[in-house]
Design a protein around this motif. Sequence first.
Motif, short mmCIF file in Angstrom:
data_model
loop_
_atom_site.label_atom_id
_atom_site.label_comp_id
_atom_site.label_asym_id
_atom_site.label_seq_id
_atom_site.Cartn_x
_atom_site.Cartn_y
_atom_site.Cartn_z
N PRO A 39 0.82 -1.21 0.00
CA PRO A 39 0.00 0.00 0.00
C PRO A 39 0.85 1.26 0.00
CG PRO A 39 0.22 -0.80 2.24
CD PRO A 39 1.11 -1.66 1.38
N LYS A 40 1.83 1.32 -0.89
CA LYS A 40 2.76 2.45 -0.92
C LYS A 40 2.23 3.54 -1.84
CE LYS A 40 5.32 -0.31 1.56
NZ LYS A 40 5.37 -0.19 3.02
N CYS A 41 3.14 4.36 -2.35
CA CYS A 41 2.79 5.43 -3.28
C CYS A 41 4.03 5.77 -4.08
CB CYS A 41 2.25 6.66 -2.53
SG CYS A 41 3.46 7.45 -1.44
N GLY A 42 3.95 6.80 -4.92
CA GLY A 42 5.07 7.16 -5.78
C GLY A 42 6.33 7.54 -5.02
N LEU A 43 6.20 7.86 -3.74
CA LEU A 43 7.36 8.21 -2.94
C LEU A 43 8.40 7.10 -2.92
CD1 LEU A 43 8.82 10.07 -0.91
CD2 LEU A 43 7.37 9.10 0.89
N GLU A 44 7.99 5.85 -3.09
CA GLU A 44 8.96 4.76 -3.03
C GLU A 44 9.99 4.84 -4.17
OE1 GLU A 44 7.51 0.81 -3.34
OE2 GLU A 44 6.45 1.11 -5.22
N PHE A 45 9.70 5.63 -5.20
CA PHE A 45 10.63 5.78 -6.32
C PHE A 45 11.45 7.07 -6.26
CE2 PHE A 45 7.02 3.29 -8.05
CZ PHE A 45 7.70 2.16 -8.47
N GLU A 46 11.25 7.90 -5.25
CA GLU A 46 11.80 9.25 -5.31
C GLU A 46 13.32 9.27 -5.41
OE1 GLU A 46 11.46 12.95 -2.35
OE2 GLU A 46 9.64 12.60 -3.56
N THR A 47 14.01 8.44 -4.63
CA THR A 47 15.48 8.40 -4.70
C THR A 47 15.93 7.96 -6.09
OG1 THR A 47 15.62 7.89 -2.34
CG2 THR A 47 17.57 7.44 -3.68
N LEU A 48 15.30 6.92 -6.61
CA LEU A 48 15.63 6.42 -7.95
C LEU A 48 15.34 7.47 -9.01
CD1 LEU A 48 16.47 4.00 -9.74
CD2 LEU A 48 14.06 3.30 -9.73
N MET A 49 14.25 8.21 -8.85
CA MET A 49 13.89 9.24 -9.82
C MET A 49 14.96 10.32 -9.92
SD MET A 49 9.82 9.71 -8.97
CE MET A 49 9.54 10.96 -10.24
N GLY A 50 15.59 10.62 -8.79
CA GLY A 50 16.64 11.63 -8.81
C GLY A 50 17.81 11.24 -9.70
N VAL A 51 18.05 9.92 -9.81
CA VAL A 51 19.13 9.43 -10.68
C VAL A 51 18.65 9.34 -12.13
CG1 VAL A 51 20.72 7.53 -11.11
CG2 VAL A 51 20.10 8.13 -8.75
N ILE A 52 17.51 8.70 -12.35
CA ILE A 52 17.01 8.52 -13.72
C ILE A 52 16.67 9.86 -14.36
CG2 ILE A 52 15.15 7.50 -15.09
CD1 ILE A 52 14.98 5.26 -13.09
N GLY A 53 16.20 10.81 -13.55
CA GLY A 53 15.79 12.10 -14.08
C GLY A 53 16.89 12.93 -14.68
N ASN A 54 18.14 12.51 -14.51
CA ASN A 54 19.24 13.21 -15.17
C ASN A 54 19.26 12.94 -16.67
OD1 ASN A 54 20.46 14.49 -12.93
ND2 ASN A 54 21.40 12.56 -12.31
N GLU A 55 18.61 11.85 -17.11
CA GLU A 55 18.69 11.45 -18.52
C GLU A 55 17.35 11.41 -19.24
OE1 GLU A 55 20.79 7.76 -18.81
OE2 GLU A 55 22.72 8.69 -18.34
N ARG A 56 16.25 11.32 -18.50
CA ARG A 56 14.94 11.25 -19.15
C ARG A 56 13.88 11.72 -18.16
NH1 ARG A 56 14.29 4.89 -20.03
NH2 ARG A 56 12.53 5.53 -21.34
N VAL A 57 12.73 12.06 -18.68
CA VAL A 57 11.59 12.39 -17.83
C VAL A 57 11.13 11.13 -17.12
CG1 VAL A 57 9.22 13.23 -17.76
CG2 VAL A 57 10.88 14.30 -19.31
N VAL A 58 10.88 11.23 -15.82
CA VAL A 58 10.39 10.09 -15.06
C VAL A 58 9.26 10.58 -14.16
CG1 VAL A 58 12.24 10.39 -13.36
CG2 VAL A 58 10.99 8.24 -13.45
N VAL A 59 8.16 9.83 -14.16
CA VAL A 59 6.94 10.23 -13.46
C VAL A 59 6.49 9.08 -12.56
CG1 VAL A 59 4.54 11.00 -13.70
CG2 VAL A 59 6.25 11.65 -15.43
N ALA A 60 6.05 9.40 -11.35
CA ALA A 60 5.54 8.39 -10.42
C ALA A 60 4.20 8.85 -9.87
CB ALA A 60 6.53 8.13 -9.29
N PRO A 61 3.09 8.38 -10.45
CA PRO A 61 1.77 8.75 -9.93
C PRO A 61 1.43 7.98 -8.65
CG PRO A 61 1.69 8.01 -12.25
CD PRO A 61 2.99 7.57 -11.66
N ASP A 62 0.55 8.56 -7.85
CA ASP A 62 -0.08 7.85 -6.75
C ASP A 62 -1.43 7.33 -7.24
OD1 ASP A 62 2.02 8.78 -5.19
OD2 ASP A 62 0.83 10.31 -4.16
#
Length: 267
Positions: A39-62
């Motif tokens: 029962p998580k949310c998009g926050l579980e990807f936030e650290t990973l998004m900081g890395v991937i977001g250097n090269e492409r758009v990355v979105v994590a909806p709740d």
Amino acid sequence: MARVKRSYVDGTYGQLHYRIAQPEKPSSLPPLYCLHQSPKCGLEFETLMGVIGNERVVVAPDYPGYGQSDKPPEEHLATVPAYAEACWQVADALGHDTIALFGNHTGSKVATEMAGTRPGHVGNIAMVSAALLSDEERAFFADYFTPIPLDEAGTRFSTMWQRIVERRGPGTSLEMLAQSMMMNLLGGEEYEWGHAAAFSFAEPFEEALKTLPNRITILNPADDLTDCTRRAIPLMRNGQVIECPEWGYNFMDVWPEEVAALLKSHL
């Protein structure tokens, strides 16, 4: 690290909350949508998004009812197809026509539903685990994830914390565990609707693995679904299972650079 921002779009049941990170310069890569477990949310990807977001758009909806997104009025409306529709509503609002997908547990099923409902608008798919459960396993998990009633002793919360600690993966800090607990609490009284939705989506998920033309990569860490994930190997028409025995729960927080590099090579 790319900056992760937060915003809302309108959805079927109210507002849909999402996180987004993007590189300073335009990227030729399709936006990557990260789809969370229950029962998580998009926050579980936030650290990973900081890395991937250097090269492409990355979105994590709740999904509706999780994180900061408004919930459906009734449980029967909380389904994998409804979660997929909500994620497409975010993509439509952001003008993202063709996307790649990365789903975690429940998010794996949401990813296949998103690809199936809009053929030609999803590129490659990656997912963490594949819940291909036997009837006995499905009954066990359904019982395990039955909502725990509130009481003054705080049984629900002590049980949640005990389960999170018992399943901590290698390298997971107490702060990471506390964040996992906090995401559970954001689900409110409806926190287990997502698990029920995932369990009821068994046959469509298996059929999707057999029939989707998209390239599918399944990461198989050391978690509760390790053995059943391997059942996907003979099913997929265009995919592979990558064994990740050194990773456990919270691996995206512990090894975000390694996960980003693996996803880059497959998405």
